[in-house]
Design a protein around this motif. Sequence first.
Motif, mmCIF file in Angstrom:
data_model
loop_
_atom_site.group_PDB
_atom_site.id
_atom_site.type_symbol
_atom_site.label_atom_id
_atom_site.label_comp_id
_atom_site.label_asym_id
_atom_site.label_seq_id
_atom_site.Cartn_x
_atom_site.Cartn_y
_atom_site.Cartn_z
ATOM 1 N N MET A 1 3.817 -7.928 -6.365
ATOM 2 C CA MET A 1 2.668 -7.171 -6.813
ATOM 3 C C MET A 1 2.983 -5.671 -6.820
ATOM 4 O O MET A 1 2.408 -4.928 -7.594
ATOM 5 N N ALA A 2 3.898 -5.242 -5.983
ATOM 6 C CA ALA A 2 4.221 -3.820 -5.898
ATOM 7 C C ALA A 2 5.258 -3.404 -6.928
ATOM 8 O O ALA A 2 5.677 -2.272 -6.958
ATOM 9 N N LYS A 3 5.679 -4.317 -7.779
ATOM 10 C CA LYS A 3 6.728 -3.994 -8.741
ATOM 11 C C LYS A 3 6.166 -3.830 -10.155
ATOM 12 O O LYS A 3 6.912 -3.795 -11.119
ATOM 13 N N SER A 4 4.873 -3.741 -10.277
ATOM 14 C CA SER A 4 4.301 -3.608 -11.613
ATOM 15 C C SER A 4 4.602 -2.227 -12.181
ATOM 16 O O SER A 4 4.974 -1.293 -11.466
ATOM 17 N N LEU A 5 4.419 -2.095 -13.479
ATOM 18 C CA LEU A 5 4.705 -0.835 -14.160
ATOM 19 C C LEU A 5 3.782 0.279 -13.656
ATOM 20 O O LEU A 5 4.208 1.423 -13.468
ATOM 21 N N SER A 7 2.326 0.543 -10.669
ATOM 22 C CA SER A 7 2.663 0.997 -9.312
ATOM 23 C C SER A 7 3.929 1.845 -9.317
ATOM 24 O O SER A 7 4.050 2.786 -8.539
ATOM 25 N N LYS A 8 4.871 1.529 -10.213
ATOM 26 C CA LYS A 8 6.083 2.346 -10.318
ATOM 27 C C LYS A 8 5.736 3.752 -10.789
ATOM 28 O O LYS A 8 6.266 4.741 -10.284
ATOM 29 N N TRP A 9 4.845 3.835 -11.741
ATOM 30 C CA TRP A 9 4.418 5.135 -12.259
ATOM 31 C C TRP A 9 3.719 5.937 -11.163
ATOM 32 O O TRP A 9 3.956 7.131 -11.005
ATOM 33 N N ARG A 10 2.847 5.279 -10.433
ATOM 34 C CA ARG A 10 2.130 5.964 -9.348
ATOM 35 C C ARG A 10 3.092 6.439 -8.264
ATOM 36 O O ARG A 10 2.933 7.521 -7.717
ATOM 37 N N ARG A 11 4.080 5.617 -7.933
ATOM 38 C CA ARG A 11 5.069 5.997 -6.943
ATOM 39 C C ARG A 11 5.842 7.240 -7.402
ATOM 40 O O ARG A 11 6.105 8.153 -6.617
ATOM 41 N N LYS A 12 6.175 7.280 -8.690
ATOM 42 C CA LYS A 12 6.888 8.422 -9.254
ATOM 43 C C LYS A 12 6.035 9.688 -9.162
ATOM 44 O O LYS A 12 6.516 10.763 -8.770
ATOM 45 N N CYS A 13 4.744 9.567 -9.489
ATOM 46 C CA CYS A 13 3.831 10.729 -9.428
ATOM 47 C C CYS A 13 3.657 11.209 -7.992
ATOM 48 O O CYS A 13 3.606 12.420 -7.742
#
Length: 143
Positions: A1-5, A7-13
């Motif tokens: 669930m944490a590997k969605s597009l 969540s990746k974008w949010r992690r980057k921000c």
Amino acid sequence: MAKSLRSKWRRKCRAIKRQRYGEKELARLKKTLGIDETAPVDTDMKEIADIATVTDAKTIKEKAAAKEKEKGTDGESMEVEGARVYNKRTMRDQYGNYPVWMSHRKIMKHKHARTKGKNVPTTQTKKKPKKLRKKVKKQTPQQ
């Protein structure tokens, strides 16, 4: 669930925000400590003794005792009339009341724990032995 597009974008921000806020926090910290703003970023911190004084508990207690001697009270506190004195073990004051901040559930738990170690009267804890009786057969009335 944490590997969605998403969540990746949010992690980057969040990583970008962390970097930006880190710079601001460092500048604010340097300003509070009095370190020169115009100095390069990689400057070493001044000696800690220049910024703050370090004392141990023993010297603080000695200073406090010296101040008390100057006042002449010798560590005696002023007695206030009507002040409640609580026993640390029983948690009750001199009138037998619990503190106002103690909840009813906590009071009942504390009472139960206090009576657990004591010898409770034997009439309450001992079970009475059952009496042995002979079985009596029911007799039908004879006519």
